[in-house]
Write an enzyme that holds these catalytic residues in place. Sequence first.
Site, short mmCIF file in Angstrom:
data_model
loop_
_atom_site.label_atom_id
_atom_site.label_comp_id
_atom_site.label_asym_id
_atom_site.label_seq_id
_atom_site.Cartn_x
_atom_site.Cartn_y
_atom_site.Cartn_z
N GLU A 20 0.92 -1.05 -0.01
CA GLU A 20 0.04 -0.06 0.17
C GLU A 20 1.04 1.23 0.06
OE1 GLU A 20 -3.85 0.31 2.69
OE2 GLU A 20 -2.37 1.59 3.46
N ASP A 31 -4.36 9.95 9.78
CA ASP A 31 -3.15 9.11 10.21
C ASP A 31 -2.37 9.73 11.50
OD1 ASP A 31 -2.54 7.39 7.61
OD2 ASP A 31 -2.83 8.87 6.65
#
Length: 237
Positions: A20, A31
Amino acid sequence: MTAERRHLDQLTQAGADLFEVGLATEDAYLDGPVIQAAYQRTLRSGNVVDAAVRAVEHAAVLQPTVVMTYWEPVHRHGPEHLARLFADAGAAGVMVVDLPAHQAARWHDTARDAGLRTPRLIPRTTPDANLPAAVAGASGWLYAPASTAPTGYQGPLHLPALGHFTRRLRSVSPLPVVSAVGISTPALAARVAPVVDAVVIGTPVVRALATDPERAAEVTAAFAQALHTPTSTETRA
């Protein structure tokens, strides 16, 4: 061979069977600090899209590769342009983690025309009545975070809640369910794996690459070993 390519080769040899690749952006609000710091390093180096394309080109030769990004860079660079760039680089799909509902149909059509799958991140808080619309147009798989915290979370996981959410997703879609976020140790990965169809490990590997790159393969191998056990089927490290 660049360091990046060498690391990708080492991660493959250590047992990673899917990559990924993140497309760096300023406001990566889903994140945690490790991924955000990695994005900031990439942003300071410039040529963010070119860097992501080069990473995808090499990664895709080794293993199936998916790009993870936010809508802001997709909108800024143009959905059609980015979809074609990553498709030509060999990506199997692109997941826009904060895809706006009013842009979903356009993005899914654009990606499909480019030959890309469009995994969808589905928040656990999505009401049952909204799930069919949330998964509409998705392809490849559905992404069910193991934690509701940002990436890099290292606390306990509520596996019954994840299991319940996985069953909810399977009731409205035949797509495999992939989990990540908060799967911070190989032991946790082994516990999550039977609940879902695949597992993605991000922050632990990125942290190792940032602090001691030669350890990244060791970290990957530990997760891969935990996932590829007799009780863990169709898993990904």
